[in-house]
Design a protein around this motif. Structure first.
Motif, mmCIF file in Angstrom:
data_model
loop_
_atom_site.group_PDB
_atom_site.id
_atom_site.type_symbol
_atom_site.label_atom_id
_atom_site.label_comp_id
_atom_site.label_asym_id
_atom_site.label_seq_id
_atom_site.Cartn_x
_atom_site.Cartn_y
_atom_site.Cartn_z
ATOM 1 N N SER A 142 0.830 -1.197 0.000
ATOM 2 C CA SER A 142 0.000 0.000 0.000
ATOM 3 C C SER A 142 0.868 1.251 0.000
ATOM 4 O O SER A 142 1.925 1.296 0.645
ATOM 5 C CB SER A 142 -0.919 0.007 1.223
ATOM 6 O OG SER A 142 -1.908 -0.986 1.097
ATOM 7 N N SER A 194 -3.799 1.517 -8.776
ATOM 8 C CA SER A 194 -4.838 1.670 -7.765
ATOM 9 C C SER A 194 -6.100 0.943 -8.207
ATOM 10 O O SER A 194 -6.263 0.599 -9.381
ATOM 11 C CB SER A 194 -5.150 3.158 -7.529
ATOM 12 O OG SER A 194 -5.764 3.727 -8.674
ATOM 13 N N GLU A 244 -10.447 4.389 -2.622
ATOM 14 C CA GLU A 244 -9.367 4.219 -3.599
ATOM 15 C C GLU A 244 -8.161 3.608 -2.886
ATOM 16 O O GLU A 244 -7.454 4.285 -2.137
ATOM 17 C CB GLU A 244 -8.964 5.543 -4.242
ATOM 18 C CG GLU A 244 -7.907 5.329 -5.324
ATOM 19 C CD GLU A 244 -7.259 6.608 -5.826
ATOM 20 O OE1 GLU A 244 -6.607 6.548 -6.887
ATOM 21 O OE2 GLU A 244 -7.362 7.650 -5.149
ATOM 22 N N GLU A 245 -7.932 2.329 -3.128
ATOM 23 C CA GLU A 245 -6.753 1.654 -2.598
ATOM 24 C C GLU A 245 -5.586 1.921 -3.545
ATOM 25 O O GLU A 245 -5.658 1.584 -4.727
ATOM 26 C CB GLU A 245 -6.984 0.149 -2.497
ATOM 27 C CG GLU A 245 -8.082 -0.257 -1.527
ATOM 28 C CD GLU A 245 -8.298 -1.760 -1.504
ATOM 29 O OE1 GLU A 245 -8.983 -2.232 -0.594
ATOM 30 O OE2 GLU A 245 -7.802 -2.463 -2.420
ATOM 31 N N ARG A 246 -4.540 2.519 -3.035
ATOM 32 C CA ARG A 246 -3.369 2.818 -3.860
ATOM 33 C C ARG A 246 -2.222 1.887 -3.483
ATOM 34 O O ARG A 246 -1.917 1.708 -2.300
ATOM 35 C CB ARG A 246 -2.958 4.282 -3.674
ATOM 36 C CG ARG A 246 -3.897 5.235 -4.398
ATOM 37 C CD ARG A 246 -3.686 6.681 -4.013
ATOM 38 N NE ARG A 246 -2.284 7.081 -3.974
ATOM 39 C CZ ARG A 246 -1.883 8.305 -3.612
ATOM 40 N NH1 ARG A 246 -2.783 9.219 -3.265
ATOM 41 N NH2 ARG A 246 -0.610 8.605 -3.580
#
Length: 256
Positions: A142, A194, A244-246
């Motif tokens: 992450s 993402s 929003e997973e980055r």
């Protein structure tokens, strides 16, 4: 059974949730694997070790690789076979690969090299690879440059203990994942990407990490309380309910 093996096999208890919630990998990652290995994936005899439920296996298969999955956990292997019935699955691990010498063009470890003993796994990979073949290791980490991810990681470490973050090492702080592999052409790359998912799917992803799974039934109440509190944090951060997973994929490729 060692503590590391027990932790690695903990994923079996959440195989279906793992398959549904864990992130995949961007097309640019496989493009980079092709670039660094010096050959196309299409037609390559690939071995995906520690394949889990087949998240990386599927992507390799869709690129035209002839994939064999190696997985120690019966629950994870069953989930992989259910979703990819045409892909061969063999039970085993990287320390003792149940494969013939010189039988693979590419060996991949997606999120799984850290479960091996490198002193055993690297010679095994060399044994199974054909001349000119490649070993590719990668991890989704992450991106802690996003404030909300850094904040969540702080809460995870507070809940699970100092070493219990589920996100991996902060990007830019020095990876705890990427090994230095010697004895051939070696390269490392970082591949940012993402995905945007509902809050509940993000929380389901968190719950599949071994730090939570190892708590077992004794930790269910504590885990449920943490997830409820985290849902409140995320709802305030993302009012539309979409997170929003980055990520940055850390990739290492060795061509022995």
């Amino acid at each position: 059974m060692t503590a590391s093996t027990s932790r690695a096999l903990s994923f079996d208890s959440a195989a279906a949730q793992y398959a549904a919630a864990r992130p995949g990998y961007p097309p640019a990652l496989l493009d980079t694997v092709e670039e660094l290995s010096g050959r196309p994936l299409r037609g390559a005899r690939a071995v995906d070790v520690g394949a889990g439920t087949g998240i990386a296996t599927r992507l390799l298969h869709e690129r035209g690789a002839l994939v064999t999955a190696v997985e120690p956990g019966p629950g994870m292997a069953a989930e992989l076979h259910r979703s990819l019935p045409s892909v061969p699955v063999v039970r085993g691990d990287g320390n003792r690969l149940p494969l013939a010498t010189g039988s693979a063009d590419l060996i991949t470890y997606a999120q799984s090299w850290h479960w091996t003993d490198p002193d055993l796994a690297l010679p095994e990979a060399r044994r199974v690879l054909r001349a000119g073949g490649a070993l590719a290791l990668w991890w989704n980490v992450s991106d802690h440059s996003a404030d909300w991810i850094a904040g969540q990681d702080t809460r995870l470490r507070r809940h699970l203990g100092a070493g219990g973050g589920a996100h991996g090492a902060p990007v830019g702080s020095g990876s705890r994942n990427l090994p230095q592999l010697s004895g051939g052409d070696f390269a490392q790359r970082l591949v940012p990407w993402s995905r945007t998912v509902p809050v509940d799917l993000h929380l389901a992803n968190l719950a599949t990490h071994s730090a939570f799974l190892m708590l077992g039934a004794a930790g269910e109440q504590s885990t449920r309380r943490f997830m409820d509190e985290e849902r409140a944090h995320l709802t305030a951060e993302f009012p539309d309910g979409m997170v929003e997973e980055r990520y940055v994929v850390e990739l290492a490729v060795l061509v022995p």
